[in-house]
Scaffold this active site. Structure first.
Site, short mmCIF file in Angstrom:
data_model
loop_
_atom_site.label_atom_id
_atom_site.label_comp_id
_atom_site.label_asym_id
_atom_site.label_seq_id
_atom_site.Cartn_x
_atom_site.Cartn_y
_atom_site.Cartn_z
N HIS A 82 0.82 -1.22 0.00
CA HIS A 82 0.00 0.00 0.00
C HIS A 82 0.85 1.27 0.00
O HIS A 82 1.94 1.30 0.57
CB HIS A 82 -1.03 0.00 1.13
CG HIS A 82 -0.50 0.01 2.53
ND1 HIS A 82 -0.20 1.16 3.19
CD2 HIS A 82 -0.24 -1.00 3.40
CE1 HIS A 82 0.23 0.87 4.42
NE2 HIS A 82 0.22 -0.44 4.57
N ASP A 84 -0.17 4.41 1.13
CA ASP A 84 -0.38 5.38 2.21
C ASP A 84 0.37 5.03 3.48
O ASP A 84 0.72 3.86 3.71
CB ASP A 84 -1.88 5.53 2.51
CG ASP A 84 -2.54 4.22 2.91
OD1 ASP A 84 -2.25 3.18 2.27
OD2 ASP A 84 -3.34 4.21 3.87
N ASP A 112 6.13 1.22 6.62
CA ASP A 112 4.79 0.66 6.46
C ASP A 112 4.05 1.58 5.50
O ASP A 112 3.50 2.57 5.92
CB ASP A 112 4.10 0.58 7.82
CG ASP A 112 2.67 0.09 7.74
OD1 ASP A 112 2.28 -0.40 6.67
OD2 ASP A 112 1.94 0.21 8.74
N GLU A 145 -5.13 2.05 2.70
CA GLU A 145 -5.12 0.79 3.47
C GLU A 145 -5.29 1.06 4.95
O GLU A 145 -6.04 0.38 5.64
CB GLU A 145 -3.81 0.03 3.21
CG GLU A 145 -3.80 -1.40 3.74
CD GLU A 145 -3.36 -1.57 5.18
OE1 GLU A 145 -3.54 -2.67 5.72
OE2 GLU A 145 -2.83 -0.60 5.80
N GLU A 146 -4.58 2.08 5.42
CA GLU A 146 -4.55 2.32 6.87
C GLU A 146 -5.90 2.76 7.43
O GLU A 146 -6.15 2.61 8.61
CB GLU A 146 -3.49 3.39 7.19
CG GLU A 146 -2.06 2.98 6.82
CD GLU A 146 -1.48 1.91 7.72
OE1 GLU A 146 -2.21 1.43 8.63
OE2 GLU A 146 -0.31 1.55 7.51
N ASP A 169 3.50 -6.49 3.46
CA ASP A 169 3.02 -5.47 4.39
C ASP A 169 2.97 -5.97 5.82
O ASP A 169 1.93 -5.96 6.45
CB ASP A 169 1.62 -5.00 3.93
CG ASP A 169 1.07 -3.88 4.79
OD1 ASP A 169 1.87 -3.17 5.42
OD2 ASP A 169 -0.16 -3.73 4.84
N HIS A 351 3.50 2.75 12.96
CA HIS A 351 2.47 3.65 13.48
C HIS A 351 2.97 4.47 14.67
O HIS A 351 2.19 4.92 15.49
CB HIS A 351 1.19 2.87 13.86
CG HIS A 351 0.55 2.16 12.70
ND1 HIS A 351 -0.77 1.78 12.68
CD2 HIS A 351 1.06 1.79 11.50
CE1 HIS A 351 -1.04 1.18 11.53
NE2 HIS A 351 0.05 1.17 10.79
ZN LIG Z 1 0.74 -1.54 6.32
#
Ligand SMILES: [Zn+2]
Length: 382
Positions: A82, A84, A112, A145-146, A169, A351
């Site tokens: 992904h 984003d 990520d 995705e997030e 991922d 994150h």
């Molecule tokens: Zn991810």
């Protein structure tokens, strides 16, 4: 297999740094998409941007690339990552220390999932410049995705022309394969009682919040139910004012299990416990079920899993297969009929602004993609 052909580590690092330097919050990945279209065009991979963004209010769609096979009959591969990243993600400056990449501490690193994107791009470039044998390959870099896997949710599934999917991922060292992940549902239970003035005549009411409390108390377990099953009461909403006996109370329960039959049974048992508890005190229950994500449930000897395991083994990576309780784009791709596993790229502390990525892991993630392509082609060559 000619093992002297390998990825270009310096180029891969530079690609990664270039990718994370472009702002790409969820559903606003336009700049990143333009950069990827340019890179795929340079590789001759016929880039296309699909219309998934129109359905989630995004600034772009998913970016696709295609590489026509030169080995007839080879397994057709699909690599996905992904675009984003989670906030704060704009203005990322990459720092390197002892072979590990970090941000400057003010943003996430974006490993990520740019580790997945960069690894796939480097492997493709290596295949193309060395004219290696390969089957048909599709790459797809998704949006949003997030915030809800919007890219895959709104993907036109007829665009997928592949036999085996790899979603790049996940944390952990390359070699880690996640071949099972739960189907996830939300069970919304609306408990109905009867309103009345809370001070004047509470005995005429049926307190929906208290009925809900009774029903929750009657649940035999919550949290982790067993190794692959979870049940979590995550939202509650009830009552209108502090002087009214509440007529309604709504709760949402997140339930996950890769075994659909088991999940269905758990859902039915939960509803029954609720009904019994609530109806015993004069209330009623309304039930609504929403599928959050389909499950991933591929056997360890499934061709998709075996291919990733063999490629990792031949690259000298420790191979592990297993279950993750989280859902990824792989869940949705499986739901669309493409057997897809989740592969580790080395992303770490994701994150958070402490996110990091070891260059060795990034390099190995690219080697793994390359190995999967070569292994898939080699099976038919021998
Ligand atoms: Zn991810």
């Amino acid at each position: 297999m000619n093992t002297s052909i390998t990825i270009n580590e310096e180029r891969l690092k530079n690609t990664f740094i270039e990718l994370v330097g472009v702002p790409c919050p969820s559903c606003d990945e336009k700049q990143e998409a333009e950069l990827l279209v340019k890179k795929l065009k340079e590789l001759g991979m016929e880039p296309q941007v699909d219309r998934a963004g129109e359905q989630c209010g995004g600034t772009t769609g998913n970016v696709w690339g295609f590489l026509k096979g030169n080995v007839p009959g080879a397994l057709r591969l699909f690599f996905e990552a992904h675009m984003d990243s989670v906030a704060p993600t704009t203005g990322t400056h990459v720092m390197e220390k002892d072979g590990v990449l970090y941000s400057d501490g003010t943003t996430t690193l974006g490993g990520d999932d740019k580790s997945g994107v960069a690894a796939v791009l480097e492997a493709m470039q290596c295949i193309i410049e060395n004219d290696l044998p390969h089957g048909d390959i599709q790459v797809c870099f998704t949006i949003g995705e997030e915030t809800g896997s919007y890219g895959v949710r709104y993907m036109d599934k007829t665009m997928i022309q592949a036999d085996a999917g790899y979603c790049m991922d996940c944390g952990g060292h390359p070699g880690a394969i996640f071949n099972a992940s739960p189907k996830a549902i939300n069970l919304k239970l609306t408990v109905k009682g009867k309103s009345a003035h809370a001070g004047l005549e509470p005995e005429k009411g049926i307190n929906a919040i208290m009925l809900t409390a009774d029903a929750l108390h009657a649940l035999p377990a919550y949290g982790r139910i067993d190794a692959e099953t979870t049940l979590s009461v995550d939202m509650i909403d009830g009552g209108l004012a502090s002087n009214i006996v509440p007529e309604a109370c709504e709760i949402v329960i997140d339930m996950r299990c890769p075994d659909e039959t088991k999940l269905e049974r758990l859902k039915n048992e939960t509803v029954e416990i609720f009904r019994n508890a609530v109806e015993a005190k004069g209330g009623t229950v309304e039930v609504a079920v929403k599928e959050v994500a389909p499950g991933v449930n591929l056997d360890t000897d499934h061709a998709t899993v075996k291919l990733a395991a063999t490629a990792a083994e031949k690259s000298g990576f420790p191979v592990s297969m297993g279950f993750t309780g989280g859902c990824s784009d792989a869940n949705f791709l499986c739901g669309m009929g493409l057997p897809t596993v989740l592969l580790a790229t080395g992303m770490d502390k994701i994150h958070t602004t402490e996110e990091c990525l070891a260059l060795e892991d990034l390099n190995n993630a690219a080697r793994w993609v390359l190995g999967i392509v070569r292994e898939a082609a080699g099976e038919r060559l021998s």
